[in-house]
Design a protein around this motif. Structure first.
Motif, PDB file in Angstrom:
ATOM      1  N   LEU A  32      -8.956  29.202  32.730  1.00 12.52           N
ATOM      2  CA  LEU A  32      -7.519  29.429  32.617  1.00 12.52           C
ATOM      3  C   LEU A  32      -7.276  30.493  31.552  1.00 12.52           C
ATOM      4  CD1 LEU A  32      -6.273  25.726  32.653  1.00 12.52           C
ATOM      5  CD2 LEU A  32      -6.261  27.358  34.547  1.00 12.52           C
ATOM      6  N   ALA A  33      -6.380  31.435  31.843  1.00 12.90           N
ATOM      7  CA  ALA A  33      -6.035  32.493  30.897  1.00 12.90           C
ATOM      8  C   ALA A  33      -4.855  32.042  30.043  1.00 12.90           C
ATOM      9  CB  ALA A  33      -5.674  33.766  31.653  1.00 12.90           C
ATOM     10  N   SER A  34      -4.913  32.314  28.766  1.00 11.07           N
ATOM     11  CA  SER A  34      -3.845  31.952  27.852  1.00 11.07           C
ATOM     12  C   SER A  34      -2.690  32.938  27.986  1.00 11.07           C
ATOM     13  CB  SER A  34      -4.373  31.957  26.416  1.00 11.07           C
ATOM     14  OG  SER A  34      -3.348  31.632  25.522  1.00 11.07           O
ATOM     15  N   SER A  35      -1.488  32.376  28.058  1.00  8.89           N
ATOM     16  CA  SER A  35      -0.275  33.187  28.117  1.00  8.89           C
ATOM     17  C   SER A  35       0.769  32.474  27.263  1.00  8.89           C
ATOM     18  CB  SER A  35       0.199  33.320  29.564  1.00  8.89           C
ATOM     19  OG  SER A  35       1.421  34.017  29.611  1.00  8.89           O
ATOM     20  N   GLY A  36       0.815  32.806  25.978  1.00  6.27           N
ATOM     21  CA  GLY A  36       1.709  32.091  25.069  1.00  6.27           C
ATOM     22  C   GLY A  36       1.197  30.677  24.871  1.00  6.27           C
ATOM     23  N   ASP A  37       2.056  29.703  25.161  1.00  3.04           N
ATOM     24  CA  ASP A  37       1.654  28.312  24.986  1.00  3.04           C
ATOM     25  C   ASP A  37       1.211  27.657  26.292  1.00  3.04           C
ATOM     26  OD1 ASP A  37       4.154  28.271  26.108  1.00  3.04           O
ATOM     27  OD2 ASP A  37       5.020  26.834  24.708  1.00  3.04           O
ATOM     28  N   LEU A  67      -1.869  27.902  39.244  1.00  2.00           N
ATOM     29  CA  LEU A  67      -2.178  26.649  38.564  1.00  2.00           C
ATOM     30  C   LEU A  67      -1.841  26.869  37.088  1.00  2.00           C
ATOM     31  CD1 LEU A  67      -3.589  23.834  38.731  1.00  2.00           C
ATOM     32  CD2 LEU A  67      -5.724  25.030  38.241  1.00  2.00           C
ATOM     33  N   THR A  68      -0.978  26.008  36.520  1.00  2.00           N
ATOM     34  CA  THR A  68      -0.536  26.182  35.135  1.00  2.00           C
ATOM     35  C   THR A  68      -0.674  24.880  34.370  1.00  2.00           C
ATOM     36  OG1 THR A  68       1.092  27.808  35.889  1.00  2.00           O
ATOM     37  CG2 THR A  68       1.371  26.955  33.661  1.00  2.00           C
ATOM     38  N   PHE A  69      -1.233  24.966  33.171  1.00  2.00           N
ATOM     39  CA  PHE A  69      -1.331  23.833  32.259  1.00  2.00           C
ATOM     40  C   PHE A  69      -0.347  24.102  31.134  1.00  2.00           C
ATOM     41  CE2 PHE A  69      -3.490  21.193  29.010  1.00  2.00           C
ATOM     42  CZ  PHE A  69      -3.498  20.000  29.726  1.00  2.00           C
ATOM     43  N   TRP A  70       0.709  23.281  31.056  1.00  2.00           N
ATOM     44  CA  TRP A  70       1.812  23.463  30.114  1.00  2.00           C
ATOM     45  C   TRP A  70       1.588  22.601  28.870  1.00  2.00           C
ATOM     46  CZ3 TRP A  70       5.525  26.927  31.600  1.00  2.00           C
ATOM     47  CH2 TRP A  70       5.559  27.274  32.962  1.00  2.00           C
ATOM     48  N   PRO A  71       2.291  22.911  27.783  1.00  2.00           N
ATOM     49  CA  PRO A  71       2.226  22.057  26.601  1.00  2.00           C
ATOM     50  C   PRO A  71       2.646  20.624  26.966  1.00  2.00           C
ATOM     51  CG  PRO A  71       3.369  24.104  26.084  1.00  2.00           C
ATOM     52  CD  PRO A  71       3.158  24.075  27.570  1.00  2.00           C
ATOM     53  N   GLY A  72       2.081  19.664  26.281  1.00  2.00           N
ATOM     54  CA  GLY A  72       2.410  18.270  26.572  1.00  2.00           C
ATOM     55  C   GLY A  72       1.583  17.688  27.693  1.00  2.00           C
ATOM     56  N   GLY A  73       0.608  18.448  28.196  1.00  2.00           N
ATOM     57  CA  GLY A  73      -0.280  17.930  29.223  1.00  2.00           C
ATOM     58  C   GLY A  73       0.278  17.959  30.630  1.00  2.00           C
ATOM     59  N   VAL A  74       1.292  18.770  30.888  1.00  2.00           N
ATOM     60  CA  VAL A  74       1.865  18.883  32.234  1.00  2.00           C
ATOM     61  C   VAL A  74       1.089  19.944  33.006  1.00  2.00           C
ATOM     62  CG1 VAL A  74       3.912  19.467  33.578  1.00  2.00           C
ATOM     63  CG2 VAL A  74       4.133  18.133  31.475  1.00  2.00           C
ATOM     64  N   LEU A  75       0.666  19.579  34.204  1.00  2.00           N
ATOM     65  CA  LEU A  75      -0.088  20.471  35.074  1.00  2.00           C
ATOM     66  C   LEU A  75       0.723  20.713  36.337  1.00  2.00           C
ATOM     67  CD1 LEU A  75      -2.905  21.827  35.422  1.00  2.00           C
ATOM     68  CD2 LEU A  75      -3.588  19.774  36.637  1.00  2.00           C
ATOM     69  N   VAL A  94       3.039  20.893  43.244  1.00  2.00           N
ATOM     70  CA  VAL A  94       2.496  19.687  42.640  1.00  2.00           C
ATOM     71  C   VAL A  94       2.797  19.739  41.152  1.00  2.00           C
ATOM     72  CG1 VAL A  94       0.381  18.402  42.158  1.00  2.00           C
ATOM     73  CG2 VAL A  94       0.609  19.620  44.324  1.00  2.00           C
ATOM     74  N   ARG A  95       3.227  18.605  40.615  1.00  2.00           N
ATOM     75  CA  ARG A  95       3.482  18.494  39.172  1.00  2.00           C
ATOM     76  C   ARG A  95       3.015  17.137  38.719  1.00  2.00           C
ATOM     77  NH1 ARG A  95       7.085  19.869  34.813  1.00  2.00           N
ATOM     78  NH2 ARG A  95       7.706  17.994  33.720  1.00  2.00           N
ATOM     79  N   CYS A  96       2.245  17.097  37.642  1.00  2.00           N
ATOM     80  CA  CYS A  96       1.804  15.814  37.101  1.00  2.00           C
ATOM     81  C   CYS A  96       1.592  15.938  35.601  1.00  2.00           C
ATOM     82  CB  CYS A  96       0.547  15.338  37.791  1.00  2.00           C
ATOM     83  SG  CYS A  96      -0.932  16.202  37.277  1.00  2.00           S
ATOM     84  N   THR A  97       1.499  14.798  34.949  1.00  2.00           N
ATOM     85  CA  THR A  97       1.199  14.750  33.530  1.00  2.00           C
ATOM     86  C   THR A  97      -0.254  14.326  33.392  1.00  2.00           C
ATOM     87  OG1 THR A  97       3.468  14.186  33.012  1.00  2.00           O
ATOM     88  CG2 THR A  97       1.828  13.744  31.321  1.00  2.00           C
TER      89      THR A  97
END
Length: 99
Positions: A32-37, A67-75, A94-97
Motif C-alpha cells: 500500500l502506498a502512503s498518501s497523507g494519513d 483498496l484504501t486503509f483509513w485511520p482508525g482501521g477502516v478498510l 466494501v467497507r469494514c473495520t
C-alpha cells in the motif's frame, strides 16, 4: 504489506437458492502506498498480475478499483468485479473495520 479477507455476513438473498457460502474479497501481501494519513493500492490489471487479489463467490473473480486503509482501521474497496461474460463489470463497494 497488507493481507486480509473480507467476508459477507450472509449470502445475498437473490443467491440464497444456489450459493453455498457468502462472498469474500481477499488480498494477500499487497503493498500500500502512503498518501497523507491513508494507505492505498490501485487494483488494475497490472496489480492483478503481481498480487493475489480477487472476489470469491463460488469461483474466483478479478476486481478492479481502489483498496484504501483509513485511520482508525477502516478498510474500503471501491470498484467493480470483472465477469467472464463479455468483460462485463459489476459495481462493488466494501467497507469494514479491521479487527
Amino acid at each position: 504489506m497488507l493481507t486480509g479477507q473480507l467476508h459477507a455476513a450472509t449470502v445475498p438473498p437473490e443467491a440464497a437458492d444456489w450459493a453455498l457460502e457468502p462472498p469474500r474479497l481477499y488480498f494477500r501481501d499487497v503493498p500500500l502506498a502512503s498518501s497523507g494519513d491513508t494507505l492505498t493500492l490501485t487494483v488494475d490489471d497490472d496489480a492483478l498480475d503481481h498480487y493475489d487479489i480477487a472476489l470469491y463467490f463460488l469461483e474466483h473473480y478479478d476486481v478492479l478499483g481502489t483498496l484504501t486503509f483509513w485511520p482508525g482501521g477502516v478498510l474500503t474497496f471501491v470498484g467493480a468485479v470483472k465477469t467472464d461474460a463479455n468483460d462485463a463489470r459489476i459495481p462493488l463497494v466494501v467497507r469494514c473495520t479491521a479487527i
